[in-house]
Motif scaffolding. Structure first.
Motif, mmCIF file in Angstrom:
data_model
loop_
_atom_site.group_PDB
_atom_site.id
_atom_site.type_symbol
_atom_site.label_atom_id
_atom_site.label_comp_id
_atom_site.label_asym_id
_atom_site.label_seq_id
_atom_site.Cartn_x
_atom_site.Cartn_y
_atom_site.Cartn_z
ATOM 1 N N ASN A 91 0.771 -1.198 0.035
ATOM 2 C CA ASN A 91 0.039 -0.131 -0.073
ATOM 3 C C ASN A 91 0.824 1.307 -0.096
ATOM 4 O OD1 ASN A 91 -2.059 1.807 2.119
ATOM 5 N ND2 ASN A 91 -2.592 1.422 0.003
ATOM 6 N N PHE A 92 1.018 1.932 -1.284
ATOM 7 C CA PHE A 92 1.608 3.164 -1.191
ATOM 8 C C PHE A 92 0.652 4.258 -1.353
ATOM 9 C CE2 PHE A 92 5.218 0.674 -3.323
ATOM 10 C CZ PHE A 92 6.141 0.933 -2.261
ATOM 11 N N LYS A 93 0.169 4.879 -0.092
ATOM 12 C CA LYS A 93 -0.711 5.901 -0.399
ATOM 13 C C LYS A 93 -0.085 7.145 -0.689
ATOM 14 C CE LYS A 93 -3.572 4.087 3.686
ATOM 15 N NZ LYS A 93 -4.079 4.444 4.738
ATOM 16 N N GLY A 94 -1.047 7.886 -1.167
ATOM 17 C CA GLY A 94 -0.545 9.266 -1.535
ATOM 18 C C GLY A 94 -1.379 9.811 -2.685
ATOM 19 N N HIS A 95 -1.496 9.175 -3.695
ATOM 20 C CA HIS A 95 -2.107 9.545 -4.924
ATOM 21 C C HIS A 95 -3.716 9.001 -4.635
ATOM 22 C CE1 HIS A 95 -3.680 9.843 -8.950
ATOM 23 N NE2 HIS A 95 -4.282 8.556 -8.899
ATOM 24 N N LYS A 96 -3.713 7.963 -3.884
ATOM 25 C CA LYS A 96 -5.382 7.528 -3.521
ATOM 26 C C LYS A 96 -5.203 6.754 -2.480
ATOM 27 C CE LYS A 96 -9.593 6.595 -5.516
ATOM 28 N NZ LYS A 96 -10.098 5.529 -4.909
ATOM 29 N N ASP A 97 -5.796 6.811 -1.375
ATOM 30 C CA ASP A 97 -5.624 5.770 -0.282
ATOM 31 C C ASP A 97 -5.882 4.053 -0.328
ATOM 32 O OD1 ASP A 97 -8.214 5.896 -0.522
ATOM 33 O OD2 ASP A 97 -8.779 6.798 1.447
ATOM 34 N N ASP A 98 -6.300 4.002 -1.682
ATOM 35 C CA ASP A 98 -6.384 2.366 -1.832
ATOM 36 C C ASP A 98 -5.338 1.859 -2.731
ATOM 37 O OD1 ASP A 98 -7.283 3.438 -4.351
ATOM 38 O OD2 ASP A 98 -9.125 2.565 -4.286
ATOM 39 N N LEU A 99 -4.292 2.811 -3.159
ATOM 40 C CA LEU A 99 -3.310 2.428 -4.129
ATOM 41 C C LEU A 99 -2.513 1.174 -3.541
ATOM 42 C CD1 LEU A 99 -1.723 4.297 -6.820
ATOM 43 C CD2 LEU A 99 -0.339 2.673 -5.622
ATOM 44 N N ILE A 109 10.361 -6.516 -10.459
ATOM 45 C CA ILE A 109 9.525 -5.676 -11.327
ATOM 46 C C ILE A 109 8.445 -5.407 -10.427
ATOM 47 C CG2 ILE A 109 10.082 -6.407 -13.552
ATOM 48 C CD1 ILE A 109 7.447 -8.255 -13.695
ATOM 49 N N MET A 110 7.834 -4.276 -10.372
ATOM 50 C CA MET A 110 6.945 -3.549 -9.762
ATOM 51 C C MET A 110 5.939 -2.803 -10.420
ATOM 52 S SD MET A 110 7.108 -1.016 -6.257
ATOM 53 C CE MET A 110 8.111 -2.181 -5.372
ATOM 54 N N PHE A 111 4.562 -2.978 -10.395
ATOM 55 C CA PHE A 111 3.553 -2.035 -11.075
ATOM 56 C C PHE A 111 3.041 -1.122 -10.014
ATOM 57 C CE2 PHE A 111 4.311 -6.366 -12.925
ATOM 58 C CZ PHE A 111 4.068 -5.975 -14.341
ATOM 59 N N THR A 112 3.166 0.129 -10.247
ATOM 60 C CA THR A 112 2.919 1.194 -9.367
ATOM 61 C C THR A 112 1.693 1.900 -9.688
ATOM 62 O OG1 THR A 112 4.322 2.801 -10.582
ATOM 63 C CG2 THR A 112 5.527 1.445 -9.037
ATOM 64 N N GLY A 113 0.961 1.711 -10.480
ATOM 65 C CA GLY A 113 -0.488 2.568 -10.781
ATOM 66 C C GLY A 113 0.271 3.780 -10.933
ATOM 67 N N ASP A 114 -0.574 4.856 -10.228
ATOM 68 C CA ASP A 114 -0.154 6.073 -10.295
ATOM 69 C C ASP A 114 0.516 6.732 -9.080
ATOM 70 O OD1 ASP A 114 -1.406 6.291 -12.749
ATOM 71 O OD2 ASP A 114 -3.428 7.198 -12.105
ATOM 72 N N PHE A 115 1.351 5.688 -8.557
ATOM 73 C CA PHE A 115 1.919 6.140 -7.511
ATOM 74 C C PHE A 115 3.273 7.076 -7.944
ATOM 75 C CE2 PHE A 115 5.637 4.268 -4.829
ATOM 76 C CZ PHE A 115 5.729 5.467 -3.880
ATOM 77 N N ILE A 116 4.046 6.299 -8.653
ATOM 78 C CA ILE A 116 5.272 7.040 -9.273
ATOM 79 C C ILE A 116 5.302 6.844 -10.607
ATOM 80 C CG2 ILE A 116 6.747 4.893 -8.725
ATOM 81 C CD1 ILE A 116 9.005 7.075 -7.968
ATOM 82 N N PHE A 117 5.725 7.893 -11.355
ATOM 83 C CA PHE A 117 6.105 7.975 -12.838
ATOM 84 C C PHE A 117 7.473 8.111 -13.091
ATOM 85 C CE2 PHE A 117 1.777 9.764 -12.347
ATOM 86 C CZ PHE A 117 1.040 8.771 -12.873
ATOM 87 N N LYS A 118 7.895 7.766 -14.367
ATOM 88 C CA LYS A 118 9.127 8.274 -14.811
ATOM 89 C C LYS A 118 9.378 9.891 -14.787
ATOM 90 C CE LYS A 118 12.661 7.780 -18.180
ATOM 91 N NZ LYS A 118 13.186 7.151 -19.492
ATOM 92 N N GLY A 119 10.119 10.303 -13.622
ATOM 93 C CA GLY A 119 10.202 11.629 -13.280
ATOM 94 C C GLY A 119 9.441 12.340 -12.642
ATOM 95 N N ASN A 132 1.123 14.291 2.241
ATOM 96 C CA ASN A 132 2.034 13.685 3.331
ATOM 97 C C ASN A 132 2.016 12.037 3.393
ATOM 98 O OD1 ASN A 132 2.522 16.120 4.710
ATOM 99 N ND2 ASN A 132 0.400 16.160 5.781
ATOM 100 N N ASP A 133 1.024 11.600 2.819
ATOM 101 C CA ASP A 133 1.033 9.993 2.743
ATOM 102 C C ASP A 133 2.043 9.665 1.635
ATOM 103 O OD1 ASP A 133 -0.673 9.745 4.700
ATOM 104 O OD2 ASP A 133 -2.610 9.419 3.538
ATOM 105 N N MET A 134 2.083 10.455 0.431
ATOM 106 C CA MET A 134 2.744 10.383 -0.404
ATOM 107 C C MET A 134 4.280 10.374 -0.050
ATOM 108 S SD MET A 134 3.480 9.715 -3.750
ATOM 109 C CE MET A 134 1.950 9.870 -4.834
ATOM 110 N N MET A 135 4.604 11.463 0.667
ATOM 111 C CA MET A 135 5.910 11.459 0.814
ATOM 112 C C MET A 135 6.455 10.369 1.890
ATOM 113 S SD MET A 135 7.037 13.921 -0.784
ATOM 114 C CE MET A 135 8.355 14.209 -0.150
ATOM 115 N N ASP A 136 5.737 9.924 2.763
ATOM 116 C CA ASP A 136 5.874 8.557 3.612
ATOM 117 C C ASP A 136 6.042 7.407 2.542
ATOM 118 O OD1 ASP A 136 5.777 10.174 5.919
ATOM 119 O OD2 ASP A 136 3.821 9.468 6.353
ATOM 120 N N SER A 137 5.347 7.309 1.549
ATOM 121 C CA SER A 137 5.318 6.035 0.566
ATOM 122 C C SER A 137 6.586 6.240 -0.127
ATOM 123 C CB SER A 137 4.213 6.016 -0.119
ATOM 124 O OG SER A 137 2.946 5.909 0.482
ATOM 125 N N LEU A 138 7.051 7.370 -0.502
ATOM 126 C CA LEU A 138 8.242 7.542 -1.327
ATOM 127 C C LEU A 138 9.457 7.169 -0.640
ATOM 128 C CD1 LEU A 138 7.633 10.893 -3.377
ATOM 129 C CD2 LEU A 138 7.611 8.585 -4.190
#
Length: 173
Positions: A91-99, A109-119, A132-138
């Motif tokens: 669970n990498f919260k930030g973009h959405k709490d259910d991500l 390999i990792m499928f990240t949805g809209d958590f992290i993109f190239k750049g 804040n959740d995004m920064m914790d997930s990163l």
């Protein structure tokens, strides 16, 4: 394991089909179910993995679930394998709490949805998002193997090593 992908819909969402020994998983069926079925080919689908519930990632979900008669794996039902596929759900919260990201450790390999993109990272200003959740997930992402290939919900594939070097958001986490 082989990773195939198709770009779908007006938001150009990446839908993935991963294959192993005649079996397949579908990840984020955004739209155009017939194109996804074509990408699956003769493989036996064992399940559909959803990274998060935004329409551009789930537009064809109901159709494909009924067509293949397979389970949907998401934040509500945590599993670690489907047939020949072994993975971790993170669970990498930030973009959405259910991500949920799907990490195939053996294949790196990792499928990240809209958590992290190239750049970049996913927007945090939409419903269910939180910077804040995004920064914790990163910060948590930085603890993983640097050789992981990241397959995002939009745009090009990348590696964790490349993102730690070039992604300003990951550098700041």
């Amino acid at each position: 394991m082989k990773v195939k992908h198709i770009v779908l819909g007006y938001l150009e969402e990446n839908c993935y089909v991963i294959e192993n020994s005649g079996y397949a998983l579908i990840i984020d069926p955004g739209s155009c179910p017939l194109k996804i079925i074509e990408l699956v080919g003769n493989n036996k689908v064992l399940g559909i993995l959803v990274t998060h519930y935004h329409d551009d990632h789930t537009g064809a979900l109901d159709y494909l679930k009924a067509y293949y008669k397979v389970p949907v794996i998401d934040y509500k039902n945590i599993v670690s394998n489907l047939g020949v596929f072994n993975f971790e759900m993170i669970n990498f919260k930030g973009h959405k709490d259910d991500l949920i990201a799907y990490y195939f450790r053996n294949e790196k390999i990792m499928f990240t949805g809209d958590f992290i993109f190239k750049g970049s990272i996913g927007r945090c200003d939409l419903d269910g998002g939180n910077i804040n959740d995004m920064m914790d997930s990163l910060k948590r992402l930085k603890t993983y193997d640097k050789d992981i290939t990241l397959y995002p919900g939009h745009g090009d594939f990348t590696t964790l090593k490349e993102e730690e070097k070039n992604n300003i958001y990951l550098k700041e986490a």
